[in-house]
Design a protein around this motif. Structure first.
Motif, short mmCIF file in Angstrom:
data_model
loop_
_atom_site.label_atom_id
_atom_site.label_comp_id
_atom_site.label_asym_id
_atom_site.label_seq_id
_atom_site.Cartn_x
_atom_site.Cartn_y
_atom_site.Cartn_z
N ILE A 1 44.52 35.44 32.86
CA ILE A 1 45.00 34.56 34.19
C ILE A 1 46.67 35.58 35.17
CG2 ILE A 1 42.79 33.93 33.94
CD1 ILE A 1 44.38 31.41 33.45
N ALA A 2 47.11 35.47 34.31
CA ALA A 2 48.71 35.85 34.58
C ALA A 2 49.24 34.23 34.72
CB ALA A 2 49.39 36.43 35.90
N SER A 3 49.03 33.32 33.37
CA SER A 3 49.79 32.00 33.83
C SER A 3 50.57 32.25 32.83
CB SER A 3 48.51 31.25 33.12
OG SER A 3 49.58 29.71 34.06
N THR A 4 52.26 31.69 33.32
CA THR A 4 52.86 31.78 31.97
C THR A 4 52.75 30.52 30.59
OG1 THR A 4 54.39 33.43 32.99
CG2 THR A 4 55.44 31.80 31.26
N PRO A 5 53.08 29.59 31.96
CA PRO A 5 52.98 27.82 30.91
C PRO A 5 51.77 28.01 30.26
CG PRO A 5 53.40 27.66 33.91
CD PRO A 5 53.03 29.17 33.60
N ILE A 6 50.66 28.99 30.68
CA ILE A 6 48.98 28.05 29.81
C ILE A 6 49.86 29.47 28.48
CG2 ILE A 6 47.08 28.32 29.69
CD1 ILE A 6 46.50 27.80 32.49
N PHE A 7 49.99 30.04 28.53
CA PHE A 7 49.93 30.63 27.43
C PHE A 7 51.23 30.35 26.64
CE2 PHE A 7 53.38 34.90 25.53
CZ PHE A 7 51.95 35.41 25.04
N ILE A 8 52.47 29.64 27.06
CA ILE A 8 53.14 29.21 26.05
C ILE A 8 52.54 27.59 25.44
CG2 ILE A 8 55.51 27.84 26.29
CD1 ILE A 8 56.53 29.87 28.26
N ALA A 9 51.76 27.43 26.06
CA ALA A 9 50.65 26.32 25.62
C ALA A 9 50.47 26.54 24.14
CB ALA A 9 49.75 25.27 26.17
N GLY A 10 49.82 28.10 25.18
CA GLY A 10 49.19 28.64 23.35
C GLY A 10 49.72 29.32 22.37
N ILE A 11 50.96 29.69 22.62
CA ILE A 11 51.85 29.64 21.23
C ILE A 11 52.18 27.86 20.64
CG2 ILE A 11 54.22 30.69 20.74
CD1 ILE A 11 52.71 32.95 21.58
N VAL A 12 52.23 27.28 21.56
CA VAL A 12 52.98 26.38 20.94
C VAL A 12 52.07 25.39 19.85
CG1 VAL A 12 53.31 23.60 21.43
CG2 VAL A 12 54.59 25.09 22.21
N VAL A 13 50.27 25.86 21.07
CA VAL A 13 49.14 25.25 19.53
C VAL A 13 49.30 26.16 18.07
CG1 VAL A 13 47.34 25.21 19.64
CG2 VAL A 13 47.88 24.38 21.29
N MET A 14 49.78 27.61 18.54
CA MET A 14 49.28 28.28 17.42
C MET A 14 50.46 27.43 16.25
SD MET A 14 49.08 32.37 18.31
CE MET A 14 49.43 31.92 19.54
N PHE A 15 51.20 27.27 16.87
CA PHE A 15 52.79 26.66 15.71
C PHE A 15 52.08 25.26 15.74
CE2 PHE A 15 56.02 29.71 17.65
CZ PHE A 15 56.40 29.86 16.73
N GLY A 16 51.60 24.67 16.40
CA GLY A 16 51.09 23.17 15.64
C GLY A 16 50.09 23.57 14.93
N GLY A 17 49.55 24.53 15.13
CA GLY A 17 48.74 24.55 13.45
C GLY A 17 49.37 25.08 11.87
N LEU A 18 50.61 25.24 12.61
CA LEU A 18 51.21 26.54 11.25
C LEU A 18 51.74 24.55 10.45
CD1 LEU A 18 53.61 29.04 12.14
CD2 LEU A 18 52.06 28.91 10.36
N ILE A 19 52.06 23.54 11.49
CA ILE A 19 52.77 22.44 11.24
C ILE A 19 51.14 21.05 10.47
CG2 ILE A 19 53.86 20.44 11.77
CD1 ILE A 19 55.47 21.99 13.82
N ALA A 20 50.46 21.72 11.46
CA ALA A 20 49.01 21.01 10.38
C ALA A 20 48.25 21.31 9.10
CB ALA A 20 47.77 21.18 11.35
N GLY A 21 49.04 22.69 8.56
CA GLY A 21 48.17 23.43 7.78
C GLY A 21 49.47 22.88 6.56
N TRP A 22 50.72 22.67 6.92
CA TRP A 22 51.49 22.33 6.51
C TRP A 22 51.54 20.86 5.30
CZ3 TRP A 22 55.76 18.98 7.10
CH2 TRP A 22 57.03 19.43 5.56
N ALA A 23 51.55 20.03 6.62
CA ALA A 23 51.27 18.97 5.98
C ALA A 23 49.79 18.51 5.58
CB ALA A 23 51.20 17.86 7.92
N MET A 24 48.74 18.78 5.75
CA MET A 24 47.47 19.08 4.84
C MET A 24 47.82 19.56 3.61
SD MET A 24 44.21 19.76 7.06
CE MET A 24 43.92 18.88 6.08
#
Length: 90
Positions: free
Chosen positions: A50-73
């Motif tokens: 849908i060509a939305s840069t802010p939502i695209f960046i939010a998805g990238i942030v969620v992916m990095f959040g997954g890395l942090i969640a896995g590391w913390a667990m």
């Protein structure tokens, strides 16, 4: 010409049991990391279409959040051979 055949050595076949060690990232920490990262990838993919840069960046942030969640667990004991996954005998 002569034909030669090479016989492969047969490895002994062993059956898996429940007492085998969990391996190859099969833990709650790894599954959480992967699922959160897949959600982030889905968000980024939809945003790309849908060509939305802010939502695209939010998805990238969620992916990095997954890395942090896995590391913390993993640090909390939910990784492979973690303290929270050992059978207490009850």
């Amino acid at each position: 010409m002569s034909k030669t055949t090479v016989s492969a050595s047969k490895a002994p076949v062993t059956a898996a049991s429940h007492s085998d060690a969990i391996g190859h990232g099969n833990s709650p920490a790894a599954w959480t990391c992967v699922i959160v990262m897949l959600v982030g990838a889905l968000i980024s993919s939809i945003a790309f279409v849908i060509a939305s840069t802010p939502i695209f960046i939010a998805g990238i942030v969620v992916m990095f959040g997954g890395l942090i969640a896995g590391w913390a667990m993993r640090r909390a004991g939910y990784g492979v051979d973690g303290s929270k996954l050992k059978n207490a005998g009850h």
